[in-house]
Design an enzyme around this catalytic site. Sequence first.
Site, PDB file in Angstrom:
ATOM      1  N   ASP A  33       0.816  -1.209   0.000  1.00 37.92           N
ATOM      2  CA  ASP A  33       0.000   0.000   0.000  1.00 37.92           C
ATOM      3  C   ASP A  33       0.849   1.257   0.000  1.00 37.92           C
ATOM      4  O   ASP A  33       2.037   1.218   0.251  1.00 37.92           O
ATOM      5  CB  ASP A  33      -0.832   0.044   1.295  1.00 37.92           C
ATOM      6  CG  ASP A  33      -2.095  -0.765   1.161  1.00 37.92           C
ATOM      7  OD1 ASP A  33      -2.376  -1.239   0.055  1.00 37.92           O
ATOM      8  OD2 ASP A  33      -2.790  -0.910   2.180  1.00 37.92           O
ATOM      9  N   LYS A  55      -3.169   3.240  -1.958  1.00 41.43           N
ATOM     10  CA  LYS A  55      -4.348   4.028  -1.624  1.00 41.43           C
ATOM     11  C   LYS A  55      -3.832   5.311  -1.048  1.00 41.43           C
ATOM     12  O   LYS A  55      -2.997   5.313  -0.174  1.00 41.43           O
ATOM     13  CB  LYS A  55      -5.162   3.340  -0.515  1.00 41.43           C
ATOM     14  CG  LYS A  55      -6.001   2.208  -0.986  1.00 41.43           C
ATOM     15  CD  LYS A  55      -6.766   1.683   0.209  1.00 41.43           C
ATOM     16  CE  LYS A  55      -7.190   0.260  -0.031  1.00 41.43           C
ATOM     17  NZ  LYS A  55      -7.577  -0.380   1.224  1.00 41.43           N
ATOM     18  N   MET A 170      -7.784   8.709  10.125  1.00 40.62           N
ATOM     19  CA  MET A 170      -8.464   9.174   8.903  1.00 40.62           C
ATOM     20  C   MET A 170      -9.474  10.284   9.193  1.00 40.62           C
ATOM     21  O   MET A 170     -10.539  10.330   8.592  1.00 40.62           O
ATOM     22  CB  MET A 170      -9.214   8.011   8.225  1.00 40.62           C
ATOM     23  CG  MET A 170      -8.325   6.859   7.827  1.00 40.62           C
ATOM     24  SD  MET A 170      -9.256   5.480   7.139  1.00 40.62           S
ATOM     25  CE  MET A 170      -9.952   4.746   8.603  1.00 40.62           C
TER      26      MET A 170
HETATM   27  N1  SAH Z   1      -3.613   0.214   9.510  1.00 40.63           N
HETATM   28  C1  SAH Z   1      -3.078   1.534   9.700  1.00 40.63           C
HETATM   29  C2  SAH Z   1      -4.134   2.597   9.590  1.00 40.63           C
HETATM   30  C3  SAH Z   1      -4.763   2.672   8.239  1.00 40.63           C
HETATM   31  S1  SAH Z   1      -5.953   3.937   8.112  1.00 40.63           S
HETATM   32  C4  SAH Z   1      -2.389   1.589  11.050  1.00 40.63           C
HETATM   33  O1  SAH Z   1      -2.476   0.667  11.832  1.00 40.63           O
HETATM   34  O2  SAH Z   1      -1.693   2.583  11.317  1.00 40.63           O
HETATM   35  C5  SAH Z   1      -5.007   5.285   7.511  1.00 40.63           C
HETATM   36  C6  SAH Z   1      -4.908   6.359   8.581  1.00 40.63           C
HETATM   37  O3  SAH Z   1      -3.933   5.982   9.530  1.00 40.63           O
HETATM   38  C7  SAH Z   1      -4.460   7.694   8.088  1.00 40.63           C
HETATM   39  O4  SAH Z   1      -5.529   8.442   7.572  1.00 40.63           O
HETATM   40  C8  SAH Z   1      -3.942   8.322   9.358  1.00 40.63           C
HETATM   41  O5  SAH Z   1      -4.977   8.774  10.185  1.00 40.63           O
HETATM   42  C9  SAH Z   1      -3.332   7.136  10.048  1.00 40.63           C
HETATM   43  N2  SAH Z   1      -1.894   7.019   9.807  1.00 40.63           N
HETATM   44  C10 SAH Z   1      -1.247   6.052   9.153  1.00 40.63           C
HETATM   45  N3  SAH Z   1       0.094   6.252   9.199  1.00 40.63           N
HETATM   46  C11 SAH Z   1       0.270   7.382   9.900  1.00 40.63           C
HETATM   47  C12 SAH Z   1       1.413   8.108  10.327  1.00 40.63           C
HETATM   48  N4  SAH Z   1       2.656   7.715  10.027  1.00 40.63           N
HETATM   49  N5  SAH Z   1       1.224   9.215  11.071  1.00 40.63           N
HETATM   50  C13 SAH Z   1      -0.021   9.624  11.415  1.00 40.63           C
HETATM   51  N6  SAH Z   1      -1.125   8.977  11.028  1.00 40.63           N
HETATM   52  C14 SAH Z   1      -0.986   7.878  10.303  1.00 40.63           C
END
Ligand code: SAH
Length: 503
Positions: A33, A55, A170
């Site tokens: 991804d 995405k 998100m």
């Molecule tokens: N599975 C992922 C989340 C996926 S949803 C996890 O466990 O982290 C995607 C959302 O995750 C983004 O919109 C944001 O809110 C958050 N996100 C993912 N990586 C991030 C990062 N490095 N810093 C801050 N928010 C992050």
Amino acid sequence: MKAYLVGAGPGDPGLFTLKGRDVLARADVVIYDHLAAESLLSHARADAELIYAGKQGGNHSMPQGEINALLIRRAREGKLVARLKGGDPYMFGRGGEEAEELVAAGIDFEVVPGVTSGIAAPAYAGIPLTHRAWASSVLFATGHEDPGKAGSAHNWEAMARSGATLVFYMGMKNLPEITRRLIKAGLDADTPTALVRRGTTPRHRSLLTTLGRAPAEAAAHSFSAPALIIVGRVVCLRDTLNSFEKRPLFGKGVVVTRAREQASETAALLEELGAEVILFPTVEIVPLDDYSEVREALRGLAHYDMIIFTSVNGVKHFWEQLRRTGLDARALAGIELVCIGPATARALNGHGLEVDFLPENYVAENVAEGILEVYADRIADMRILLPRARIARDALPKILGARCVAVDVLPLYETVPAEGRRDEVLEKLASGDIHCVTFGSSSTVENFLKLIPAETLRGYPQIRFACIGPITASTLEKAGLPCHIMPREYTIPALVRALADEL
Ligand code: SAH
């Protein structure tokens, strides 16, 4: 054969799990991804099929149905499939849905949890989600659903009453609505709130605000996705605990112009201090077409009394040719070994050899003086071999030659200009993401300026130029650009320390 849903962690490649790395190293196919750190792909086999299912915000480059179908198809072909997902696969990543599809298709599957951004990004920003004094529970929520719609999945009143630290994934697009709902449900508008964007990566940023002011401040600081919203009193610990953001080069974009082979040490030192490193190799190190002269010189090593190694690369190529000539370290017995700089000396140590003389100052002129002084009683009778790049400064052989010392230059490799990632660097210059450009030699200055002219650089007066030593600095100054930073000792670690002090 088997599919693995693998959590890639939040961005810092060091937060990837050992199990994830093992699966990636075995996989035939890797489907990854946008949020999964691309550097992790280096753990995959060279012949693995890498498929980007990216995405980015609402921009789904491959619809979920297609991703599921692809996963199943490849697994049915008997392949070992690794589905690499940002953070943890089961935290708001549709990992659950993908797993259900795999089970429904009768495919053997396993999940490898990852460090979720919801925990790691606040941690790096100095926010512990629970704390004995401030929060006894945490609630992870999606901020993606339309909170305005009737029958919101969230019970906002329960959230507000819970006393839990609230973490929204998100949620940036809906920030105004989320904060409005929470305040309406009973949370104080002054409740401490933090936003953490691209947490744990070199582009990590955090913003401390309150529930009421969050939307306006997010807009003012252009705080957009991907970011987390963290609500609760634990947020106040940030100022005390954010050691990650207090590192001296945090948030600084630093261009490293060395050849790829030499850049990794520099990059690691800079990243350790928080810099975002932009690798821009301006020179490439390539072997010579013909090594017959080198081999002949190596077979005649016994005629020499001293070898001066001028770079790590010189040591590397010297050794390779020595081995190919059928020789080993014994061929250097009785020869005085001189190195210019501690990194070169360490490279030699790696071959089991101690260095006889390491000058205190690493500029050729001073090295020559040092040698003349230390070996004063016998230098007139010594024969010296100088293995190095085919084209290099002639200062050392010239000065020694002028004092009637016999120096044979032995070209071992060639440095040629590299194309580099010119457009990417130009883009970053324009967007203000580059704070400093570092030069480790005159040739990197010359080649860099061929790709990005001094004229262009003068348009960005805020950029600092850092040079490893005075020769490199004068090459830069001759091109009409200032050298702002130069360490007292002419080594890469000292250059990095100087950057930490002065940027
Ligand atoms: N599975 C992922 C989340 C996926 S949803 C996890 O466990 O982290 C995607 C959302 O995750 C983004 O919109 C944001 O809110 C958050 N996100 C993912 N990586 C991030 C990062 N490095 N810093 C801050 N928010 C992050």
